[in-house]
Design a protein around this motif. Structure first.
Motif, PDB file in Angstrom:
ATOM      1  N   GLY A   1     -48.896  48.273 -45.779  1.00 43.27           N
ATOM      2  CA  GLY A   1     -47.828  48.189 -44.799  1.00 43.27           C
ATOM      3  C   GLY A   1     -47.994  46.969 -43.908  1.00 43.27           C
ATOM      4  N   PRO A   2     -47.077  46.707 -43.032  1.00 46.94           N
ATOM      5  CA  PRO A   2     -45.891  47.475 -42.726  1.00 46.94           C
ATOM      6  C   PRO A   2     -44.630  47.003 -43.449  1.00 46.94           C
ATOM      7  CG  PRO A   2     -46.189  45.860 -41.018  1.00 46.94           C
ATOM      8  CD  PRO A   2     -47.309  45.671 -42.010  1.00 46.94           C
ATOM      9  N   THR A   3     -44.764  46.109 -44.410  1.00 45.61           N
ATOM     10  CA  THR A   3     -43.589  45.612 -45.120  1.00 45.61           C
ATOM     11  C   THR A   3     -43.030  46.679 -46.049  1.00 45.61           C
ATOM     12  OG1 THR A   3     -44.456  43.367 -45.045  1.00 45.61           O
ATOM     13  CG2 THR A   3     -42.748  43.814 -46.683  1.00 45.61           C
ATOM     14  N   VAL A   4     -41.701  46.843 -46.011  1.00 44.75           N
ATOM     15  CA  VAL A   4     -41.012  47.787 -46.889  1.00 44.75           C
ATOM     16  C   VAL A   4     -40.124  46.972 -47.814  1.00 44.75           C
ATOM     17  CG1 VAL A   4     -39.301  49.654 -46.959  1.00 44.75           C
ATOM     18  CG2 VAL A   4     -41.044  49.613 -45.156  1.00 44.75           C
ATOM     19  N   PHE A   5     -40.096  47.357 -49.077  1.00 44.26           N
ATOM     20  CA  PHE A   5     -39.221  46.653 -50.011  1.00 44.26           C
ATOM     21  C   PHE A   5     -38.487  47.637 -50.906  1.00 44.26           C
ATOM     22  CE2 PHE A   5     -43.117  47.173 -52.376  1.00 44.26           C
ATOM     23  CZ  PHE A   5     -42.717  47.366 -53.694  1.00 44.26           C
ATOM     24  N   GLY A   6     -37.359  47.172 -51.416  1.00 45.95           N
ATOM     25  CA  GLY A   6     -36.570  47.965 -52.346  1.00 45.95           C
ATOM     26  C   GLY A   6     -36.504  47.260 -53.681  1.00 45.95           C
ATOM     27  N   VAL A   7     -36.511  48.045 -54.728  1.00 51.25           N
ATOM     28  CA  VAL A   7     -36.331  47.526 -56.084  1.00 51.25           C
ATOM     29  C   VAL A   7     -34.899  47.865 -56.492  1.00 51.25           C
ATOM     30  CG1 VAL A   7     -37.062  47.684 -58.494  1.00 51.25           C
ATOM     31  CG2 VAL A   7     -38.762  47.863 -56.650  1.00 51.25           C
ATOM     32  N   PHE A   8     -34.163  46.844 -56.866  1.00 49.59           N
ATOM     33  CA  PHE A   8     -32.767  47.000 -57.265  1.00 49.59           C
ATOM     34  C   PHE A   8     -32.622  46.528 -58.703  1.00 49.59           C
ATOM     35  CE2 PHE A   8     -32.782  46.594 -52.735  1.00 49.59           C
ATOM     36  CZ  PHE A   8     -31.712  47.344 -52.269  1.00 49.59           C
ATOM     37  N   HIS A   9     -32.005  47.352 -59.526  1.00 48.85           N
ATOM     38  CA  HIS A   9     -31.753  46.918 -60.900  1.00 48.85           C
ATOM     39  C   HIS A   9     -30.531  46.010 -60.986  1.00 48.85           C
ATOM     40  CE1 HIS A   9     -34.347  50.486 -61.857  1.00 48.85           C
ATOM     41  NE2 HIS A   9     -34.951  49.483 -62.447  1.00 48.85           N
ATOM     42  N   ASP A  10     -29.711  46.034 -59.950  1.00 52.54           N
ATOM     43  CA  ASP A  10     -28.492  45.218 -59.916  1.00 52.54           C
ATOM     44  C   ASP A  10     -28.647  44.145 -58.835  1.00 52.54           C
ATOM     45  OD1 ASP A  10     -25.979  44.124 -59.491  1.00 52.54           O
ATOM     46  OD2 ASP A  10     -24.944  46.052 -59.414  1.00 52.54           O
ATOM     47  N   PRO A  11     -28.711  42.859 -59.231  1.00 52.44           N
ATOM     48  CA  PRO A  11     -28.893  41.790 -58.237  1.00 52.44           C
ATOM     49  C   PRO A  11     -27.808  41.758 -57.159  1.00 52.44           C
ATOM     50  CG  PRO A  11     -29.173  40.935 -60.466  1.00 52.44           C
ATOM     51  CD  PRO A  11     -28.673  42.338 -60.599  1.00 52.44           C
ATOM     52  N   GLU A  12     -26.587  42.082 -57.504  1.00 49.92           N
ATOM     53  CA  GLU A  12     -25.512  42.068 -56.504  1.00 49.92           C
ATOM     54  C   GLU A  12     -25.726  43.155 -55.453  1.00 49.92           C
ATOM     55  OE1 GLU A  12     -23.338  39.686 -55.980  1.00 49.92           O
ATOM     56  OE2 GLU A  12     -24.385  38.712 -57.626  1.00 49.92           O
ATOM     57  N   ARG A  13     -26.196  44.324 -55.877  1.00 51.02           N
ATOM     58  CA  ARG A  13     -26.515  45.389 -54.906  1.00 51.02           C
ATOM     59  C   ARG A  13     -27.641  44.945 -53.986  1.00 51.02           C
ATOM     60  NH1 ARG A  13     -27.526  50.329 -58.363  1.00 51.02           N
ATOM     61  NH2 ARG A  13     -29.449  50.308 -57.180  1.00 51.02           N
ATOM     62  N   ALA A  14     -28.615  44.222 -54.535  1.00 52.88           N
ATOM     63  CA  ALA A  14     -29.729  43.720 -53.712  1.00 52.88           C
ATOM     64  C   ALA A  14     -29.221  42.736 -52.667  1.00 52.88           C
ATOM     65  CB  ALA A  14     -30.782  43.060 -54.603  1.00 52.88           C
ATOM     66  N   ARG A  15     -28.347  41.837 -53.077  1.00 53.29           N
ATOM     67  CA  ARG A  15     -27.811  40.855 -52.128  1.00 53.29           C
ATOM     68  C   ARG A  15     -26.974  41.535 -51.048  1.00 53.29           C
ATOM     69  NH1 ARG A  15     -27.064  38.137 -57.157  1.00 53.29           N
ATOM     70  NH2 ARG A  15     -28.667  36.531 -57.379  1.00 53.29           N
ATOM     71  N   ALA A  16     -26.175  42.520 -51.434  1.00 53.83           N
ATOM     72  CA  ALA A  16     -25.356  43.253 -50.464  1.00 53.83           C
ATOM     73  C   ALA A  16     -26.242  44.007 -49.482  1.00 53.83           C
ATOM     74  CB  ALA A  16     -24.410  44.210 -51.186  1.00 53.83           C
ATOM     75  N   ALA A  17     -27.310  44.607 -49.973  1.00 51.72           N
ATOM     76  CA  ALA A  17     -28.227  45.334 -49.088  1.00 51.72           C
ATOM     77  C   ALA A  17     -28.903  44.381 -48.128  1.00 51.72           C
ATOM     78  CB  ALA A  17     -29.267  46.085 -49.924  1.00 51.72           C
ATOM     79  N   ALA A  18     -29.332  43.225 -48.613  1.00 52.37           N
ATOM     80  CA  ALA A  18     -29.994  42.246 -47.748  1.00 52.37           C
ATOM     81  C   ALA A  18     -29.050  41.762 -46.653  1.00 52.37           C
ATOM     82  CB  ALA A  18     -30.512  41.068 -48.562  1.00 52.37           C
ATOM     83  N   ALA A  19     -27.777  41.616 -46.997  1.00 48.89           N
ATOM     84  CA  ALA A  19     -26.799  41.166 -46.003  1.00 48.89           C
ATOM     85  C   ALA A  19     -26.535  42.260 -44.963  1.00 48.89           C
ATOM     86  CB  ALA A  19     -25.496  40.768 -46.688  1.00 48.89           C
ATOM     87  N   ALA A  20     -26.655  43.526 -45.360  1.00 49.86           N
ATOM     88  CA  ALA A  20     -26.337  44.634 -44.461  1.00 49.86           C
ATOM     89  C   ALA A  20     -27.520  45.078 -43.607  1.00 49.86           C
ATOM     90  CB  ALA A  20     -25.829  45.824 -45.277  1.00 49.86           C
ATOM     91  N   LEU A  21     -28.738  44.796 -44.051  1.00 47.25           N
ATOM     92  CA  LEU A  21     -29.927  45.259 -43.329  1.00 47.25           C
ATOM     93  C   LEU A  21     -30.488  44.144 -42.455  1.00 47.25           C
ATOM     94  CD1 LEU A  21     -31.665  47.137 -46.269  1.00 47.25           C
ATOM     95  CD2 LEU A  21     -30.659  48.178 -44.227  1.00 47.25           C
ATOM     96  N   PRO A  22     -30.618  44.376 -41.160  1.00 48.67           N
ATOM     97  CA  PRO A  22     -31.167  43.349 -40.274  1.00 48.67           C
ATOM     98  C   PRO A  22     -32.603  43.001 -40.672  1.00 48.67           C
ATOM     99  CG  PRO A  22     -30.504  45.310 -39.022  1.00 48.67           C
ATOM    100  CD  PRO A  22     -30.308  45.601 -40.464  1.00 48.67           C
ATOM    101  N   GLY A  23     -32.884  41.721 -40.763  1.00 46.97           N
ATOM    102  CA  GLY A  23     -34.236  41.269 -41.087  1.00 46.97           C
ATOM    103  C   GLY A  23     -34.574  41.312 -42.562  1.00 46.97           C
ATOM    104  N   ALA A  24     -33.640  41.735 -43.391  1.00 42.88           N
ATOM    105  CA  ALA A  24     -33.910  41.826 -44.829  1.00 42.88           C
ATOM    106  C   ALA A  24     -33.661  40.491 -45.511  1.00 42.88           C
ATOM    107  CB  ALA A  24     -33.031  42.901 -45.467  1.00 42.88           C
ATOM    108  N   VAL A  25     -34.371  40.276 -46.596  1.00 44.08           N
ATOM    109  CA  VAL A  25     -34.223  39.054 -47.382  1.00 44.08           C
ATOM    110  C   VAL A  25     -34.108  39.447 -48.845  1.00 44.08           C
ATOM    111  CG1 VAL A  25     -35.344  36.914 -48.088  1.00 44.08           C
ATOM    112  CG2 VAL A  25     -35.612  37.747 -45.750  1.00 44.08           C
TER     113      VAL A  25
END
Length: 78
Positions: free
Chosen positions: A39-63
């Motif tokens: 920790g303390p870094t949290v990450f998500g695994v996305f099988h769909d790159p577009e979903r990953a980009r959308a999540a990064a745009a919606a979550l503060p501090g996400a890349v």
């Protein structure tokens, strides 16, 4: 099988502030959500790159990083 981090429960116990972040990343559409290392870094695994980009745009501090090809780091018999 889903990825597992044996240190995740210990990290969450020591730093309960991780829990809302894990939930937020999970709600963003991640297929898997984990704590990186101890920790303390949290990450998500996305099988769909577009979903990953959308999540990064919606979550503060996400890349969002560029997709890693399937099989990267895969262990294969010699």
């Amino acid at each position: 099988p889903p990825p597992v981090n044996d240190l995740q429960d210990a990290a969450r116990a020591l730093c309960p502030a991780i829990d809302p972040v894990i939930r937020a990343v999970g709600r963003s559409g991640a297929d898997y959500t984990l704590v990186s290392g101890s920790g303390p870094t949290v990450f998500g695994v996305f099988h769909d790159p577009e979903r990953a980009r959308a999540a990064a745009a919606a979550l503060p501090g996400a890349v969002a990083v560029e997709p890693v090809p399937a099989g990267y780091g895969e262990v294969r018999p010699a």
